[in-house]
Enzyme design. Structure first.
Site, PDB file in Angstrom:
ATOM      1  N   LYS A  38       0.696  -1.204   0.057  1.00  0.00           N
ATOM      2  CA  LYS A  38       0.091  -0.038  -0.012  1.00  0.00           C
ATOM      3  C   LYS A  38       1.006   1.310   0.048  1.00  0.00           C
ATOM      4  O   LYS A  38       1.949   1.190   0.462  1.00  0.00           O
ATOM      5  CB  LYS A  38      -0.757   0.088   1.274  1.00  0.00           C
ATOM      6  CG  LYS A  38      -2.136  -0.859   1.215  1.00  0.00           C
ATOM      7  CD  LYS A  38      -2.941  -0.955   2.666  1.00  0.00           C
ATOM      8  CE  LYS A  38      -3.850  -1.907   2.647  1.00  0.00           C
ATOM      9  NZ  LYS A  38      -5.110  -1.700   1.635  1.00  0.00           N
ATOM     10  N   ARG A  72      -9.936 -11.805   1.753  1.00  0.00           N
ATOM     11  CA  ARG A  72     -10.758 -13.007   1.108  1.00  0.00           C
ATOM     12  C   ARG A  72      -9.897 -14.375   1.319  1.00  0.00           C
ATOM     13  O   ARG A  72     -10.551 -15.315   1.343  1.00  0.00           O
ATOM     14  CB  ARG A  72     -11.369 -12.268  -0.123  1.00  0.00           C
ATOM     15  CG  ARG A  72      -9.960 -12.301  -1.083  1.00  0.00           C
ATOM     16  CD  ARG A  72     -10.490 -11.549  -2.487  1.00  0.00           C
ATOM     17  NE  ARG A  72     -10.803  -9.982  -2.111  1.00  0.00           N
ATOM     18  CZ  ARG A  72     -11.073  -9.149  -2.790  1.00  0.00           C
ATOM     19  NH1 ARG A  72     -11.199  -9.614  -4.305  1.00  0.00           N
ATOM     20  NH2 ARG A  72     -11.214  -7.930  -2.598  1.00  0.00           N
TER      21      ARG A  72
HETATM   22  N1  BES Z   1      -7.965  -4.191   4.414  1.00  0.00           N
HETATM   23  C1  BES Z   1      -8.287  -3.513   3.075  1.00  0.00           C
HETATM   24  C2  BES Z   1      -9.810  -2.979   3.042  1.00  0.00           C
HETATM   25  C3  BES Z   1      -9.709  -1.505   3.758  1.00  0.00           C
HETATM   26  C4  BES Z   1      -9.361  -0.185   2.987  1.00  0.00           C
HETATM   27  C5  BES Z   1     -10.077  -1.557   4.985  1.00  0.00           C
HETATM   28  C6  BES Z   1      -9.696   0.763   3.920  1.00  0.00           C
HETATM   29  C7  BES Z   1     -10.427  -0.428   5.711  1.00  0.00           C
HETATM   30  C8  BES Z   1     -10.204   0.804   5.170  1.00  0.00           C
HETATM   31  C9  BES Z   1      -8.318  -4.622   2.171  1.00  0.00           C
HETATM   32  O1  BES Z   1      -7.457  -5.652   2.565  1.00  0.00           O
HETATM   33  C10 BES Z   1      -7.798  -4.129   0.802  1.00  0.00           C
HETATM   34  O2  BES Z   1      -6.555  -3.869   0.843  1.00  0.00           O
HETATM   35  N2  BES Z   1      -8.467  -4.226  -0.120  1.00  0.00           N
HETATM   36  C11 BES Z   1      -8.076  -3.968  -1.421  1.00  0.00           C
HETATM   37  C12 BES Z   1      -8.641  -4.768  -2.373  1.00  0.00           C
HETATM   38  C13 BES Z   1      -8.117  -4.664  -3.840  1.00  0.00           C
HETATM   39  C14 BES Z   1      -6.485  -4.938  -3.914  1.00  0.00           C
HETATM   40  C15 BES Z   1      -8.892  -5.653  -4.786  1.00  0.00           C
HETATM   41  C16 BES Z   1      -8.508  -2.538  -1.732  1.00  0.00           C
HETATM   42  O3  BES Z   1     -10.047  -2.111  -1.388  1.00  0.00           O
HETATM   43  O4  BES Z   1      -8.004  -1.604  -2.263  1.00  0.00           O
HETATM   44 MN    MN Z   2      -5.264  -5.440   1.992  1.00  0.00          MN
END
Ligand code: BES
Ligand code: MN
Ligand code: ZN
Length: 476
Positions: free
Chosen positions: A253, A327
Site C-alpha cells: 500500500k 478474502r
Molecule cells: N483492508 C483493506 C480494505 C480497507 C480499506 C479496510 C480501507 C479499511 C479501510 C483490504 O485488505 C484491501 O486492501 N483491499 C483492496 C482490495 C483490492 C486490492 C482488490 C482495496 O480495497 O484496495
Molecule cells: Mn489489503
C-alpha cells in the site's frame, strides 16, 4: 462505568444533573423541575433551543451543574442516544444523574445507557496525562429497572471491548496476543475457546491463512469460540477477518492508505465481542465464532503475485494482488464454519476500499445469500440503531475472477464493483446454506466524535449481531 437504577430521595450533592429538552426548550417529562431551577435567562442567552445536537452546561442550585442536551422535536431513540453521548462528554464530575431515563419514550433507558457508555468512551492506554482527568464514573438513571440497565450495559461494554482492541497499535496486538485476549474474554463470558498455533493451522490445511502469514515474522493463529446454551434453538456461525496489520504485502500500500491499517482486525473484534455479549446475556442460540488472525507483511518468503494457495476447502486461488488478503483468510474461515453445519453463517470484515467508495464512511454493506437473510440482518441493524445497506451478490461477476492457472483468482483486474466482486469471491467458500457478508470497511473507524461515536474505532456490528442472535433465538 457504573450504572445505578436511581431511587427516590437521591442526594444531588456533587453530582451533575443531565436533562433533555425538546426543540423549543421544553424539558422532557420528569426533568422539568431540574431545568426550572436554572436561570431561564441564562438558557435563553446561550441560544440553547433543545435542537438535536445542542447542549448546555449550566450552574444548578442543588447539584454540581446541569447539563442540558437537545433531543429535537421527535425525541427519538437515536436522538436520545446521541444526546446522552454528548452529555457523557460534558459531565465534569465523576457522578451524574440522568433524567432522560424518565422520558416517556420507548427505548429511552436503552438510549441513555448506550449513549452514555459509548459516547463517554475514551481510549487512553497510551496517553500520559489523560489517565488522571476526571470523567463520568457513575450514572444514576432515574426510573430504570436494574435488569434492563444491565442488559444494555452488557451490549455497550462489548462494543467498547471491540473498540479497545481495534484502537490498540498493531505492534502490541500480534496474532498471538490478540488470540490470548480473545480467549480470556470469551472464557470469562462463559464460552469455550480453542486457539490453533501454526502447527495446528498447517495440520488443518488452512492454505489461505498460511499464504497471507508467509510474509510475517509473527505466527498466525485461529481462535474457535463455542457458546453452547443448554437448549439452543438455532446455531449461528460467525467469522471475522483478523488481519492484525495490512501493509498490502508485496502489492504494498502507499503510506496514505497504510496509516489506518491496524483497523483490519475489526471484523474479528466485532464477532468476538458479539459472542461475548450473547454468552453474557445467556441467549438460547449456539454460537461458533471463528477468527483467523495474521499480519499481512512483506518478509522474504511473502506470497508473490502469481502464487497459488489451497484453502481448507473450495477452489484453489491464484493470488494476483497480495493486498486482497482478507478474502484469502476468510476462505479458510468460511470453510471451517461450514463444517459445523450452522443454520446461518455471518462473516464480518473490513474487506474493501471499494465499499467506502460505494457507501461512504457511515454505512456498512450487507451481502446475503437470499432475501430472507438480508431482511434478518437489516431488521437487526435497524433495531440496533446501526446503519447498514444491502448490496447485490451479483453472481455474473464471477467470471471476472476466472484464473488461467487455478480455480479462481483473488482480484478481477477492474477497479469497478470491487466490494461486490469480493463478496462473490467469498460466496465460493460459504457453501449453499444461508450466509451473509458484512463489509464494514467504511464505518469501522469514526472520523469524528459525535453522539454515540467517538473518533477512532467504532465497534460497528456488535450491536447488530447481538440483535440478530436475539431474534434468531425465536424461530418463526
Ligand atoms: N483492508 C483493506 C480494505 C480497507 C480499506 C479496510 C480501507 C479499511 C479501510 C483490504 O485488505 C484491501 O486492501 N483491499 C483492496 C482490495 C483490492 C486490492 C482488490 C482495496 O480495497 O484496495
Ligand atoms: Mn489489503
Ligand atoms: Zn485488508
Amino acid at each position: 462505568m457504573e450504572l445505578i437504577a436511581a431511587t427516590e430521595g437521591l442526594d444531588l450533592e456533587g453530582k451533575t444533573l443531565i436533562a433533555a429538552a425538546l426543540q423549543g426548550g421544553a424539558a422532557l417529562p420528569g426533568s422539568e423541575d431540574a431545568v426550572a431551577a436554572v436561570d431561564g435567562a441564562l438558557i435563553d442567552a446561550s441560544g440553547f433551543e433543545g435542537k438535536s445536537g445542542q447542549s448546555l452546561r449550566a450552574p444548578h442550585p442543588e447539584a454540581a451543574a446541569l447539563v442540558l442536551v437537545g433531543v429535537g422535536e421527535e425525541a427519538s431513540y437515536e436522538a436520545i442516544r446521541d444526546a446522552s453521548g454528548e452529555a457523557a462528554r460534558l459531565v465534569k464530575t465523576e457522578d451524574a444523574v440522568s433524567l432522560l431515563g424518565k422520558a416517556d419514550i420507548e427505548g429511552s433507558v436503552r438510549a441513555v445507557v448506550e449513549g452514555t457508555l459509548l459516547g463517554g468512551y475514551r481510549y487512553r492506554d497510551y496517553k500520559t496525562e489523560e489517565n488522571s482527568r476526571p470523567h463520568l464514573e457513575r450514572l444514576h438513571v432515574v426510573e430504570a429497572q436494574e435488569a434492563e440497565l444491565n442488559e444494555w450495559k452488557t451490549i455497550a461494554e462489548a462494543t467498547n471491548l471491540a473498540r479497545d482492541w481495534v484502537n490498540t497499535p498493531a505492534r502490541d496486538l500480534s496474532p498471538e496476543v490478540f488470540a490470548g485476549l480473545i480467549e480470556t474474554a470469551a472464557v470469562a463470558a462463559g464460552a469455550s475457546a480453542e486457539v490453533w498455533d501454526r502447527e495446528r493451522i498447517e495440520e488443518e490445511g488452512l492454505g489461505g491463512l498460511l499464504g497471507v502469514a508467509a510474509g510475517s515474522d509473527r505466527d498466525p493463529r485461529v481462535v474457535v469460540l463455542t457458546y453452547k446454551p443448554s437448549r439452543p434453538t438455532r446455531h449461528l456461525a460467525l467469522v471475522g477477518k483478523g488481519i492484525t496489520f495490512d501493509s498490502g504485502g508485496l502489492s504494498i500500500k502507499s503510506s496514505k492508505y497504510m496509516e489506518e491499517m491496524k483497523v483490519d482486525m475489526s471484523g474479528a473484534a466485532t464477532v468476538v465481542a458479539a459472542t461475548v455479549a450473547i454468552a453474557r446475556l445467556g441467549l438460547p442460540v449456539e454460537v461458533t465464532c471463528i477468527t483467523p488472525l495474521t499480519d499481512n507483511a512483506i518478509g522474504g518468503d511473502a506470497t508473490r503475485p502469481g502464487d497459488v494457495l489451497r484453502p481448507v476447502d473450495g477452489p484453489t486461488i491464484e493470488v494476483l494482488n497480495t493486498d486482497a488478503e482478507g478474502r484469502l483468510i476468510l476462505a479458510d474461515g468460511l470453510g471451517l464454519a461450514r463444517r459445523h453445519e450452522p443454520d446461518l453463517i455471518v462473516d464480518v470484515a473490513t474487506l474493501t476500499g471499494a465499499v467506502r467508495v460505494a457507501l461512504g464512511d457511515e454505512i456498512a454493506a450487507v451481502f446475503a445469500s437470499d432475501p430472507e437473510v438480508a431482511d434478518r440482518i437489516l431488521g437487526a441493524a435497524g433495531r440496533a440503531g446501526e446503519d447498514f445497506w444491502e448490496m447485490p451478490l451479483y453472481k455474473k461477476y464471477r467470471k471476472s475472477l476466472d484464473s488461467n492457472v487455478a480455480d479462481i483468482k483473488n482480484i478481477s483486474g477492474s477497479r469497478y464493483g470491487g466490494a461486490i466482486v469480493a463478496a462473490v469471491f467469498l460466496s465460493e467458500y460459504a457453501g449453499d446454506g444461508p450466509w451473509a457478508h458484512l463489509d464494514i470497511a467504511g464505518p469501522a473507524i469514526a472520523r469524528e466524535t459525535s453522539g454515540e461515536r467517538v473518533k477512532g474505532a467504532s465497534g460497528v456490528g456488535v450491536r447488530t449481531l447481538v440483535e440478530l442472535a436475539r431474534a434468531f433465538a425465536r424461530p418463526s
